[in-house]
Scaffold this motif. Structure first.
Motif, PDB file in Angstrom:
ATOM      1  N   ARG A  35       1.189  -0.602   2.988  1.00 55.77           N
ATOM      2  CA  ARG A  35       0.469  -1.055   4.492  1.00 55.77           C
ATOM      3  C   ARG A  35      -0.143  -2.358   4.185  1.00 55.77           C
ATOM      4  O   ARG A  35      -0.563  -2.907   3.357  1.00 55.77           O
ATOM      5  CB  ARG A  35      -0.588   0.053   4.580  1.00 55.77           C
ATOM      6  N   ARG A  76      -5.869   6.025   5.562  1.00 57.09           N
ATOM      7  CA  ARG A  76      -4.640   6.745   5.912  1.00 57.09           C
ATOM      8  C   ARG A  76      -4.836   7.763   6.724  1.00 57.09           C
ATOM      9  O   ARG A  76      -3.913   8.098   7.819  1.00 57.09           O
ATOM     10  CB  ARG A  76      -4.123   7.231   4.233  1.00 57.09           C
ATOM     11  N   ILE A  79      -4.036  -2.664   1.801  1.00 57.42           N
ATOM     12  CA  ILE A  79      -4.966  -1.601   2.031  1.00 57.42           C
ATOM     13  C   ILE A  79      -6.248  -1.775   1.082  1.00 57.42           C
ATOM     14  O   ILE A  79      -7.421  -1.446   1.396  1.00 57.42           O
ATOM     15  CB  ILE A  79      -4.410  -0.303   1.745  1.00 57.42           C
ATOM     16  N   ALA A 134      -9.246   4.276   0.599  1.00 56.70           N
ATOM     17  CA  ALA A 134      -7.832   4.275   1.298  1.00 56.70           C
ATOM     18  C   ALA A 134      -7.460   5.442   1.865  1.00 56.70           C
ATOM     19  O   ALA A 134      -6.712   5.669   2.982  1.00 56.70           O
ATOM     20  CB  ALA A 134      -6.815   3.957   0.072  1.00 56.70           C
TER      21      ALA A 134
END
Length: 126
Positions: free
Chosen positions: A39, A20, A5, A16
């Motif tokens: 991730r 998300r 990420i 981020a």
């Protein structure tokens, strides 16, 4: 190749929290995770994110992007509808670009007048 990420944040200039959010809202597909739950983004997911960023940066609303994504998920039977959405957005972007170029030309003309005035030339129309 997989990207963290943090790497995706740096590549796209997105926080981020936005990444998300896009995943939570279904704008991005579910992102794979490593053994620690972090991730990991694949190339196809980055390509999809590039399109989302392009649509967002050119003024498409999140609701329209979500609608487009839902159509993509429905498969090939929505190709025509998806193309129409992109065509309408493209035309809107082109209209805005043309309007911006017209405004820019007006600004350039006014600046040229100011340049002439600054050099003592006053025998023209303002």
């Amino acid at each position: 190749m997989l990207f963290t990420i943090k790497e995706v944040q740096e590549q796209f200039g997105l926080p981020a929290s936005t990444l998300r959010f896009y995943e939570k809202e279904g704008i991005l597909p579910p992102i794979g995770r490593d053994s620690g739950g972090r991730r990991l983004y694949s190339e196809p997911e980055l390509e999809w994110l590039q399109l989302v960023v392009a649509l967002r940066d050119t003024g498409m609303t999140m609701d329209h992007i979500k609608n487009y994504v839902e159509l993509v998920k429905q498969g090939d039977e929505t190709l025509h509808e998806r193309r129409l959405i992109l065509l309408e957005h493209k035309q809107d972007v082109e209209r805005k670009m043309n309007q911006t170029l017209e405004h820019l030309e007006k600004i350039n003309r006014k600046m040229a007048i100011y340049d002439l005035l600054a050099h003592g030339k006053k025998d023209f129309l303002i």
